[in-house]
Design an enzyme around this catalytic site. Structure first.
Site, PDB file in Angstrom:
ATOM      1  N   THR A 135      -4.571   2.924 -22.394  1.00 20.06           N
ATOM      2  CA  THR A 135      -4.394   1.689 -21.626  1.00 20.06           C
ATOM      3  C   THR A 135      -2.946   1.242 -21.827  1.00 20.06           C
ATOM      4  O   THR A 135      -2.313   1.615 -22.817  1.00 20.06           O
ATOM      5  CB  THR A 135      -5.309   0.582 -22.170  1.00 20.06           C
ATOM      6  OG1 THR A 135      -5.161   0.526 -23.593  1.00 20.06           O
ATOM      7  CG2 THR A 135      -6.759   0.856 -21.840  1.00 20.06           C
ATOM      8  N   ARG A 175      -2.760  -4.856 -17.499  1.00 20.92           N
ATOM      9  CA  ARG A 175      -4.076  -4.212 -17.637  1.00 20.92           C
ATOM     10  C   ARG A 175      -4.102  -3.008 -16.722  1.00 20.92           C
ATOM     11  O   ARG A 175      -4.322  -3.126 -15.515  1.00 20.92           O
ATOM     12  CB  ARG A 175      -5.166  -5.177 -17.192  1.00 20.92           C
ATOM     13  CG  ARG A 175      -5.655  -6.053 -18.288  1.00 20.92           C
ATOM     14  CD  ARG A 175      -6.981  -6.624 -17.947  1.00 20.92           C
ATOM     15  NE  ARG A 175      -7.993  -6.159 -18.863  1.00 20.92           N
ATOM     16  CZ  ARG A 175      -8.218  -6.693 -20.057  1.00 20.92           C
ATOM     17  NH1 ARG A 175      -7.491  -7.689 -20.501  1.00 20.92           N
ATOM     18  NH2 ARG A 175      -9.178  -6.231 -20.819  1.00 20.92           N
ATOM     19  N   TYR A 226       0.841  -1.196   0.000  1.00 17.55           N
ATOM     20  CA  TYR A 226       0.000   0.000   0.000  1.00 17.55           C
ATOM     21  C   TYR A 226       0.871   1.239   0.000  1.00 17.55           C
ATOM     22  O   TYR A 226       1.787   1.343   0.803  1.00 17.55           O
ATOM     23  CB  TYR A 226      -0.918   0.022   1.239  1.00 17.55           C
ATOM     24  CG  TYR A 226      -2.352  -0.101   0.809  1.00 17.55           C
ATOM     25  CD1 TYR A 226      -2.965   0.965   0.153  1.00 17.55           C
ATOM     26  CD2 TYR A 226      -3.050  -1.279   0.974  1.00 17.55           C
ATOM     27  CE1 TYR A 226      -4.258   0.847  -0.313  1.00 17.55           C
ATOM     28  CE2 TYR A 226      -4.349  -1.402   0.504  1.00 17.55           C
ATOM     29  CZ  TYR A 226      -4.958  -0.335  -0.139  1.00 17.55           C
ATOM     30  OH  TYR A 226      -6.229  -0.458  -0.618  1.00 17.55           O
ATOM     31  N   GLU A 228      -0.589   4.802  -0.905  1.00 17.80           N
ATOM     32  CA  GLU A 228      -1.409   5.923  -1.379  1.00 17.80           C
ATOM     33  C   GLU A 228      -0.566   7.193  -1.460  1.00 17.80           C
ATOM     34  O   GLU A 228       0.258   7.455  -0.591  1.00 17.80           O
ATOM     35  CB  GLU A 228      -2.586   6.156  -0.422  1.00 17.80           C
ATOM     36  CG  GLU A 228      -3.701   5.148  -0.631  1.00 17.80           C
ATOM     37  CD  GLU A 228      -4.934   5.439   0.209  1.00 17.80           C
ATOM     38  OE1 GLU A 228      -4.935   6.422   0.975  1.00 17.80           O
ATOM     39  OE2 GLU A 228      -5.901   4.673   0.097  1.00 17.80           O
ATOM     40  N   LYS A 279      -3.647  -4.074 -24.367  1.00 20.71           N
ATOM     41  CA  LYS A 279      -3.902  -3.996 -25.811  1.00 20.71           C
ATOM     42  C   LYS A 279      -2.566  -4.057 -26.566  1.00 20.71           C
ATOM     43  O   LYS A 279      -1.679  -4.749 -26.114  1.00 20.71           O
ATOM     44  CB  LYS A 279      -4.712  -2.743 -26.163  1.00 20.71           C
ATOM     45  CG  LYS A 279      -6.000  -2.669 -25.331  1.00 20.71           C
ATOM     46  CD  LYS A 279      -6.999  -1.665 -25.816  1.00 20.71           C
ATOM     47  CE  LYS A 279      -8.188  -1.639 -24.869  1.00 20.71           C
ATOM     48  NZ  LYS A 279      -9.178  -0.643 -25.181  1.00 20.71           N
ATOM     49  N   ASP A 312      -7.515   9.648 -27.061  1.00 12.86           N
ATOM     50  CA  ASP A 312      -7.536   8.355 -26.385  1.00 12.86           C
ATOM     51  C   ASP A 312      -6.874   7.361 -27.335  1.00 12.86           C
ATOM     52  O   ASP A 312      -7.460   6.962 -28.344  1.00 12.86           O
ATOM     53  CB  ASP A 312      -8.994   7.960 -26.090  1.00 12.86           C
ATOM     54  CG  ASP A 312      -9.090   6.642 -25.340  1.00 12.86           C
ATOM     55  OD1 ASP A 312      -8.101   5.882 -25.330  1.00 12.86           O
ATOM     56  OD2 ASP A 312     -10.172   6.376 -24.767  1.00 12.86           O
TER      57      ASP A 312
HETATM   58  C1  LIG Z   1     -10.062  -0.151 -24.268  1.00 16.81           C
HETATM   59  C2  LIG Z   1     -10.370   1.271 -24.357  1.00 16.81           C
HETATM   60  C3  LIG Z   1     -10.664   2.012 -23.208  1.00 16.81           C
HETATM   61  C4  LIG Z   1     -10.910   1.448 -21.829  1.00 16.81           C
HETATM   62  O1  LIG Z   1     -10.071   0.563 -21.329  1.00 16.81           O
HETATM   63  P1  LIG Z   1     -10.456  -0.462 -20.158  1.00 16.81           P
HETATM   64  O2  LIG Z   1      -9.108  -0.806 -19.646  1.00 16.81           O
HETATM   65  O3  LIG Z   1     -11.178  -1.581 -20.822  1.00 16.81           O
HETATM   66  O4  LIG Z   1     -11.268   0.254 -19.147  1.00 16.81           O
HETATM   67  C5  LIG Z   1     -10.868   3.366 -23.379  1.00 16.81           C
HETATM   68  N1  LIG Z   1     -10.812   3.941 -24.581  1.00 16.81           N
HETATM   69  C6  LIG Z   1     -10.561   3.251 -25.703  1.00 16.81           C
HETATM   70  C7  LIG Z   1     -10.503   3.960 -27.010  1.00 16.81           C
HETATM   71  C8  LIG Z   1     -10.336   1.896 -25.639  1.00 16.81           C
HETATM   72  O5  LIG Z   1     -10.104   1.224 -26.755  1.00 16.81           O
END
Ligand SMILES: *Cc1c(COP(=O)(O)O)cnc(C)c1O
Length: 437
Positions: free
Chosen positions: A230, A239, A58, A60, A233, A204
């Site tokens: 993220t 993750r 932990y 924070e 991916k 994003d």
């Molecule tokens: C996958 C994704 C997210 C969210 O990711 P999570 O880890 O699944 O919450 C946000 N924006 C885009 C464009 C994504 O492809």
């Protein structure tokens, strides 16, 4: 599995039920074609860091300002993740604490907007993410989404039309980023639109970060106030999520005159204590590992090959008479367009999965079918590329997709044969985090 690595001996001993299910999922992934565009394979090192003792800690707060003692080494870990993130993306400020992509996006809202503000984003059926203002998500409940999306006739953004909407509605923030857009996104032009109306521009890049790193897609960092992503991916990290941003807020006087904090500080505060408690240090350590890997020439090669593979797959499908949304791809994904076929996107995705090609049904621009069945299937190449597959394999895969579509009515007969052929192909490749040479 050939050269499969015996892992998790303690789990096997202690909880054979869960162990067995993980094994089954692993074998499944190693013997089928993972073409879900948002997936790839994390390395053994990323998973070792993620499964490490750091899960217990932990701490924070942020490096140098923690609310728990015993932070000497975790501070060094988080600082390494931040420094590597800055270097990799050329960002002024990096926050590596978001638990995943959705919480990272939530922090974006909390750092620059007020509840009820207008934002521009793509609806989910058009290729946007839930968190870009979709109605069933917090973002659509607490903020007002002004929708935009690709032109149904071309499958691409029409920037003149997007500018008109922006000028009429004057949202305070524009999301640019997608989950199913197969083309290059021109951040520079989106930035011009945002500048005209004093809106924040937030990219994003969850889906496309590796091809940005590889130079195959324009870099949003110079043009955007905040970039959200993220680390799983195609980046092949844990993750988790991270936020890149400018340090200063160019609209501080206009929208945040009452705040003594700059943009970087407001983002940090929005993540912790605004939305989250203790950072997931195991994930942050694994993110640092993934950032290090992403700086190598091999990773850039992977990013370039992802796009080459998607283009090769698109060409091979077009040559077999299939339609693709917008006619092709510039990125890691393509959308098969079945609007002219009797079967739906869902029929096709289910048939493909029986044959060992794992993807998802997806709306295609101009779709007349409902979002629950659709006329499209989204196919991505990051996982195949991480396994080492190249153009010749894309040709084979297009052949299998064609066979599935030709045999969709008697798929239960055709599928096992195709699935066995696919399993044979997979055996020829080294799968990161699963098999080794
Ligand atoms: C996958 C994704 C997210 C969210 O990711 P999570 O880890 O699944 O919450 C946000 N924006 C885009 C464009 C994504 O492809």
């Amino acid at each position: 599995m050939p050269n499969s690595v015996e892992r998790y001996p303690h789990l096997k001993q202690n909880d054979p039920e869960i162990y067995d299910l993980i094994q089954k999922q692993t074998v499944y992934e190693a013997s089928t074609l993972k073409m879900i565009a948002s997936e790839s394979f994390a390395s053994f090192s990323v998973m070792e860091a993620c499964g490490s003792t750091l899960t217990n800690k932990y701490c924070e707060g942020y490096p140098g300002a923690r609310y728990y003692e015993g932070y000497e080494f975790v501070d060094q870990i988080e600082n390494l993740a931040i420094e590597r993130g800055k270097k990799l993306f050329g960002a002024e400020h990096v926050n590596v604490q978001p638990y995943s992509g959705s919480p990272a996006n939530q922090a974006v809202y909390r750092s620059i907007l007020k509840s009820g503000d207008k934002i521009m984003g793509m609806p989910v059926p058009e290729g946007g993410h839930l968190t870009h203002g979709w109605k069933v998500n917090f973002s659509g409940m607490d903020y007002v989404q002004i929708p935009y999306g690709p032109d149904p006739s071309t499958g691409r953004f029409d920037l003149t039309q997007i500018r008109d909407v922006a000028k009429k509605e004057r949202p305070k923030m524009i999301w640019v980023g997608a989950t199913a857009y197969p083309y290059i996104i021109e951040y520079k032009q989106f930035a011009e639109i945002a500048n005209e109306i004093d809106a924040y521009l937030v990219a994003d890049i969850s889906h496309i970060n590796a091809i940005i790193i590889a130079g195959e897609h324009p870099d949003p960092t110079p043009y955007c106030d905040i970039v959200s992503s993220t680390s799983h991916k195609m980046l092949r990290g844990p993750r988790a999520g991270f936020l890149l941003s400018k340090t200063e807020d160019r609209y501080q006087q206009k929208y945040h005159a009452d705040s003594k904090l700059n943009l970087a500080k407001r983002i940090d505060r929005a993540v912790f204590p605004g939305l989250q408690g203790g950072p997931h240090m195991h994930a942050i350590a694994a993110m640092a590992v993934a950032f290090k890997d992403a700086m190598t020439p091999e990773f850039r090669e992977y990013g370039k090959q992802i796009v080459k593979n998607a283009k090769a797959l698109a060409a091979a499908l077009l040559a077999r008479g299939y339609d693709l949304a917008g006619g092709g791809t510039d990125t890691h994904l393509l959308i098969l367009d079945f609007r002219k076929k009797e079967f739906t996107g869902k029929d096709a995705a289910q048939a493909l999965s029986k044959a060992g090609i794992i993807a998802n049904f997806n709306m295609t621009p101009g779709d007349h079918r409902s979002p629950f069945i659709t006329s499209g299937v989204r196919l991505g190449t990051p996982s195949l590329t991480a396994m080492g597959m190249k153009e010749p394999e894309m040709e084979l895969i297009a052949g299998w997709i064609d066979r599935v579509c030709q045999n969709i009515k008697n798929i239960d007969v055709a599928a096992p044969v195709i699935r066995a052929e696919i399993a044979d192909l997979c055996k020829k490749f080294v799968i990161p985090g699963i098999t080794q040479v």
